[in-house]
Motif scaffolding. Structure first.
Motif, PDB file in Angstrom:
ATOM      1  N   GLN A 152      40.987  30.882  23.938  1.00 49.06           N
ATOM      2  CA  GLN A 152      41.069  29.526  23.576  1.00 49.06           C
ATOM      3  C   GLN A 152      39.964  29.334  22.694  1.00 49.06           C
ATOM      4  N   LYS A 153      38.759  30.037  22.739  1.00 54.43           N
ATOM      5  CA  LYS A 153      37.821  29.668  21.903  1.00 54.43           C
ATOM      6  C   LYS A 153      38.120  30.067  20.454  1.00 54.43           C
ATOM      7  N   GLU A 154      38.809  31.322  20.388  1.00 53.66           N
ATOM      8  CA  GLU A 154      39.504  31.720  18.995  1.00 53.66           C
ATOM      9  C   GLU A 154      40.525  30.707  18.355  1.00 53.66           C
ATOM     10  N   ALA A 155      41.086  30.031  19.283  1.00 56.74           N
ATOM     11  CA  ALA A 155      42.209  29.352  18.908  1.00 56.74           C
ATOM     12  C   ALA A 155      41.705  28.050  18.307  1.00 56.74           C
ATOM     13  N   GLN A 156      40.737  27.593  19.143  1.00 53.15           N
ATOM     14  CA  GLN A 156      39.907  26.457  18.522  1.00 53.15           C
ATOM     15  C   GLN A 156      39.019  26.740  17.356  1.00 53.15           C
ATOM     16  N   ASN A 157      38.556  27.644  17.125  1.00 52.29           N
ATOM     17  CA  ASN A 157      38.002  28.377  15.979  1.00 52.29           C
ATOM     18  C   ASN A 157      38.935  27.987  14.744  1.00 52.29           C
ATOM     19  N   ILE A 158      40.259  28.713  14.819  1.00 55.17           N
ATOM     20  CA  ILE A 158      41.216  28.880  14.165  1.00 55.17           C
ATOM     21  C   ILE A 158      41.821  27.430  13.776  1.00 55.17           C
ATOM     22  N   VAL A 159      41.948  26.566  14.606  1.00 55.31           N
ATOM     23  CA  VAL A 159      42.354  25.315  14.541  1.00 55.31           C
ATOM     24  C   VAL A 159      41.368  24.423  13.570  1.00 55.31           C
ATOM     25  N   SER A 160      39.904  24.609  14.094  1.00 52.65           N
ATOM     26  CA  SER A 160      39.088  23.723  13.210  1.00 52.65           C
ATOM     27  C   SER A 160      38.748  24.089  11.945  1.00 52.65           C
ATOM     28  N   GLU A 161      39.198  25.722  11.658  1.00 50.24           N
ATOM     29  CA  GLU A 161      39.168  26.305  10.331  1.00 50.24           C
ATOM     30  C   GLU A 161      40.120  25.518   9.330  1.00 50.24           C
ATOM     31  N   ASP A 162      41.366  25.563  10.063  1.00 49.59           N
ATOM     32  CA  ASP A 162      42.485  25.159   9.564  1.00 49.59           C
ATOM     33  C   ASP A 162      42.634  23.405   9.223  1.00 49.59           C
ATOM     34  N   ILE A 163      41.769  23.070  10.059  1.00 50.32           N
ATOM     35  CA  ILE A 163      41.452  21.228   9.735  1.00 50.32           C
ATOM     36  C   ILE A 163      40.557  21.083   8.775  1.00 50.32           C
ATOM     37  N   LYS A 164      39.597  22.211   8.770  1.00 51.58           N
ATOM     38  CA  LYS A 164      38.517  21.812   7.485  1.00 51.58           C
ATOM     39  C   LYS A 164      39.252  22.263   6.304  1.00 51.58           C
ATOM     40  N   LYS A 165      40.263  23.315   6.345  1.00 50.82           N
ATOM     41  CA  LYS A 165      41.015  23.519   5.018  1.00 50.82           C
ATOM     42  C   LYS A 165      41.887  22.533   4.684  1.00 50.82           C
ATOM     43  N   ALA A 166      42.528  22.011   5.660  1.00 47.97           N
ATOM     44  CA  ALA A 166      43.412  20.806   5.318  1.00 47.97           C
ATOM     45  C   ALA A 166      42.519  19.622   5.060  1.00 47.97           C
ATOM     46  N   GLN A 167      41.395  19.514   5.312  1.00 42.58           N
ATOM     47  CA  GLN A 167      40.665  18.113   4.786  1.00 42.58           C
ATOM     48  C   GLN A 167      39.967  18.619   3.522  1.00 42.58           C
ATOM     49  N   LEU A 168      39.562  19.759   3.248  1.00 45.26           N
ATOM     50  CA  LEU A 168      39.154  20.138   1.793  1.00 45.26           C
ATOM     51  C   LEU A 168      40.430  20.147   0.874  1.00 45.26           C
ATOM     52  N   ASN A 169      41.488  20.647   1.321  1.00 33.63           N
ATOM     53  CA  ASN A 169      42.957  20.347   0.472  1.00 33.63           C
ATOM     54  C   ASN A 169      43.249  18.885   0.280  1.00 33.63           C
ATOM     55  N   ALA A 170      43.198  18.099   1.233  1.00 29.30           N
ATOM     56  CA  ALA A 170      43.380  16.874   1.152  1.00 29.30           C
ATOM     57  C   ALA A 170      42.425  15.870   0.124  1.00 29.30           C
ATOM     58  N   GLU A 171      41.139  16.341   0.358  1.00 27.21           N
ATOM     59  CA  GLU A 171      39.889  15.882  -0.550  1.00 27.21           C
ATOM     60  C   GLU A 171      40.478  16.408  -2.013  1.00 27.21           C
ATOM     61  N   LYS A 172      40.772  17.352  -2.309  1.00 26.76           N
ATOM     62  CA  LYS A 172      41.265  18.146  -3.568  1.00 26.76           C
ATOM     63  C   LYS A 172      42.372  17.057  -4.004  1.00 26.76           C
ATOM     64  N   LEU A 173      43.415  17.025  -3.313  1.00 25.86           N
ATOM     65  CA  LEU A 173      44.457  16.377  -3.734  1.00 25.86           C
ATOM     66  C   LEU A 173      44.247  14.794  -4.026  1.00 25.86           C
TER      67      LEU A 173
ATOM     68  N   ALA B 115      41.126  13.802  -4.855  1.00 27.65           N
ATOM     69  CA  ALA B 115      40.482  13.783  -6.315  1.00 27.65           C
ATOM     70  C   ALA B 115      41.237  13.790  -7.102  1.00 27.65           C
ATOM     71  N   GLU B 116      42.456  14.907  -7.236  1.00 32.15           N
ATOM     72  CA  GLU B 116      43.146  15.110  -8.317  1.00 32.15           C
ATOM     73  C   GLU B 116      43.996  13.793  -8.519  1.00 32.15           C
ATOM     74  N   ALA B 117      44.569  13.258  -7.545  1.00 31.98           N
ATOM     75  CA  ALA B 117      45.428  12.134  -7.595  1.00 31.98           C
ATOM     76  C   ALA B 117      44.540  10.821  -8.163  1.00 31.98           C
ATOM     77  N   SER B 118      43.305  10.814  -7.633  1.00 29.63           N
ATOM     78  CA  SER B 118      42.574  10.119  -8.393  1.00 29.63           C
ATOM     79  C   SER B 118      42.169   9.998  -9.852  1.00 29.63           C
ATOM     80  N   LYS B 119      41.893  11.515 -10.261  1.00 30.35           N
ATOM     81  CA  LYS B 119      41.907  11.940 -11.564  1.00 30.35           C
ATOM     82  C   LYS B 119      43.097  11.183 -12.624  1.00 30.35           C
ATOM     83  N   GLN B 120      44.405  11.827 -11.835  1.00 31.86           N
ATOM     84  CA  GLN B 120      45.564  11.294 -12.341  1.00 31.86           C
ATOM     85  C   GLN B 120      45.595   9.891 -12.883  1.00 31.86           C
ATOM     86  N   LEU B 121      45.209   9.283 -11.633  1.00 31.17           N
ATOM     87  CA  LEU B 121      45.123   7.878 -11.740  1.00 31.17           C
ATOM     88  C   LEU B 121      44.306   7.193 -12.817  1.00 31.17           C
TER      89      LEU B 121
END
Length: 156
Positions: free
Chosen positions: A96-117, A119-125
């Protein structure tokens, strides 16, 4: 006339306890019967009863030792079962702890990806805004030139 046997002084023969030659013969017959009964009946019966008693004792001893072994095995199995449950709980907790770590890492990656998107969308705008402003400026310049030309041509 009163005939009382205990009042008579003379001895009556054939009574219950005659102390004559038949008493030793009766004693000899009794002893012979006892010896015969002892050898033919009592010793085998006693032997069978002793064997049965010994069999029952050994069976009870064996049963009690098996019961002790069964209790020991049951205690060992209970201990093994509790240890297996403990290990399973530890594995579940670590999973469960490992799954939570994986989920939190995936959430962080998704947040970074969303922030990149974002920022990119803002740049394109911003780029599109700049292009739109340049296009608008060009159109305004063109329109102002056209208006100027029309005004100048209408004044002349």
């Amino acid at each position: 006339m009163i005939d009382l046997p205990f009042l008579l002084a003379e001895e009556i023969e054939g009574g219950l306890f005659d102390f004559n030659g038949t008493l030793p013969l009766m004693a000899l017959q009794f002893l012979t019967l006892m010896v015969l009964l002892n050898t033919i009946f009592y010793k085998p019966v006693t032997k069978v009863l002793d064997e049965r008693d010994e069999y029952i004792r050994t069976t009870l001893t064996t049963a009690s030792s098996m019961l002790v072994k069964a209790d020991e095995l049951a205690a060992k199995y209970e201990e093994d079962l509790s240890e297996a449950r403990r290990n399973a709980q530890l594995k579940i907790a670590s999973s469960q702890k490992e799954a939570q770590n994986i989920v939190s890492e995936d959430i962080k990656k998704a947040q970074l990806n969303a922030e990149k998107l974002i920022a990119e969308a803002s740049k394109q705008l911003n780029v599109q805004k700049e292009e739109a402003l340049k296009t608008l400026e060009n159109q305004v310049d063109t329109l102002s030139d056209q208006i100027k030309v029309k005004l100048l041509s209408s004044q002349s």
